[in-house]
Design a protein around this motif. Sequence first.
Motif, PDB file in Angstrom:
ATOM      1  N   SER A 147      30.045  12.650  -6.121  1.00  0.00           N
ATOM      2  CA  SER A 147      30.433  13.908  -6.751  1.00  0.00           C
ATOM      3  C   SER A 147      29.299  14.457  -7.604  1.00  0.00           C
ATOM      4  O   SER A 147      29.013  15.658  -7.592  1.00  0.00           O
TER       5      SER A 147
ATOM      6  N   TYR B 157      30.469  15.065  -2.627  1.00  0.00           N
ATOM      7  CA  TYR B 157      31.922  15.113  -2.673  1.00  0.00           C
ATOM      8  C   TYR B 157      32.349  15.999  -3.844  1.00  0.00           C
ATOM      9  O   TYR B 157      31.562  16.285  -4.752  1.00  0.00           O
ATOM     10  N   GLU B 158      33.613  16.375  -3.807  1.00  0.00           N
ATOM     11  CA  GLU B 158      34.192  17.115  -4.927  1.00  0.00           C
ATOM     12  C   GLU B 158      35.512  16.465  -5.303  1.00  0.00           C
ATOM     13  O   GLU B 158      36.484  16.555  -4.555  1.00  0.00           O
ATOM     14  N   VAL B 159      35.523  15.781  -6.429  1.00  0.00           N
ATOM     15  CA  VAL B 159      36.733  15.116  -6.899  1.00  0.00           C
ATOM     16  C   VAL B 159      36.941  15.431  -8.380  1.00  0.00           C
ATOM     17  O   VAL B 159      35.991  15.447  -9.152  1.00  0.00           O
ATOM     18  N   LYS B 160      38.173  15.718  -8.741  1.00  0.00           N
ATOM     19  CA  LYS B 160      38.468  16.026 -10.140  1.00  0.00           C
ATOM     20  C   LYS B 160      38.566  14.760 -10.984  1.00  0.00           C
ATOM     21  O   LYS B 160      38.234  14.762 -12.164  1.00  0.00           O
ATOM     22  N   ASP B 161      39.081  13.706 -10.379  1.00  0.00           N
ATOM     23  CA  ASP B 161      39.229  12.439 -11.093  1.00  0.00           C
ATOM     24  C   ASP B 161      38.968  11.322 -10.085  1.00  0.00           C
ATOM     25  O   ASP B 161      39.774  11.090  -9.178  1.00  0.00           O
TER      26      ASP B 161
ATOM     27  N   THR C 164      41.606   9.658  -7.325  1.00  0.00           N
ATOM     28  CA  THR C 164      41.261   9.809  -5.915  1.00  0.00           C
ATOM     29  C   THR C 164      41.129   8.454  -5.239  1.00  0.00           C
ATOM     30  O   THR C 164      41.547   8.273  -4.093  1.00  0.00           O
TER      31      THR C 164
ATOM     32  N   VAL D 164      37.757  14.990   0.116  1.00  0.00           N
ATOM     33  CA  VAL D 164      36.773  15.024  -0.980  1.00  0.00           C
ATOM     34  C   VAL D 164      35.622  15.982  -0.676  1.00  0.00           C
ATOM     35  O   VAL D 164      34.640  16.034  -1.420  1.00  0.00           O
TER      36      VAL D 164
END
Length: 216
Positions: free
Chosen positions: A153, A158-162, A166, A204
């Motif tokens: 991230s 990737y793109e993950v908020k938490d 995840t 993700v």
Amino acid sequence: MTDTSTVADTAAKTSESKGNKTARRVRAAALSLFARHGYAAVSMRQIATAVGVQPGALYNHFPTKQDLLKDLMLTHMQDLHAAWRSWQDDAARPSDPLDSFVTFHIRYHLERAEEVFIAYMELRNLEPENFREIEETRQKYEAILTEILAAGSAAGRYEVKDARVTTRAIIAMLTGIPTWYREGGSLSRPTIETIYLDMVRKSVAPMRCHTPEGGG
């Protein structure tokens, strides 16, 4: 003249070897019975009958049924960590760290459906101290994926908020495969890998901003 110490050593090794074999048979029987009927419904007497020994013989290796459950779960997690370390040394593994983890997790767990079932479904039957010990090993394994997601991230892959949430979602999805997969069914193992890799990647993948056609 026979060396009495040599005879004693040989006898001790033979006894230890038999003990190890019995312990392995006890673990195998317990694993099968727990997976089929559930931990709470299985007695030590049933396990002894499956092994072909007197119930008292089990207590030489596992004082209680709880000790046996803990041993099965802890061994599963220790073997999992060891297999991951070995997998990392394999040059043939996927180069992308997320693909590598997902592929490893699917392959390892599909070979161990009973161990996976017990490791997750019987956590509720662990006594508090045993639960903490098993949970610690589980968290160490989850941390591997969390670190992969966090690093990816940060790098924009990737793109993950938490990353931790995840991680739990991905592992729960992957670990569920052995509950429904059947050898010889409509989906082959490679097909399952492809499907699940695609789902994980999409879950993700960074969001792309698109400019509407004709937009300034």
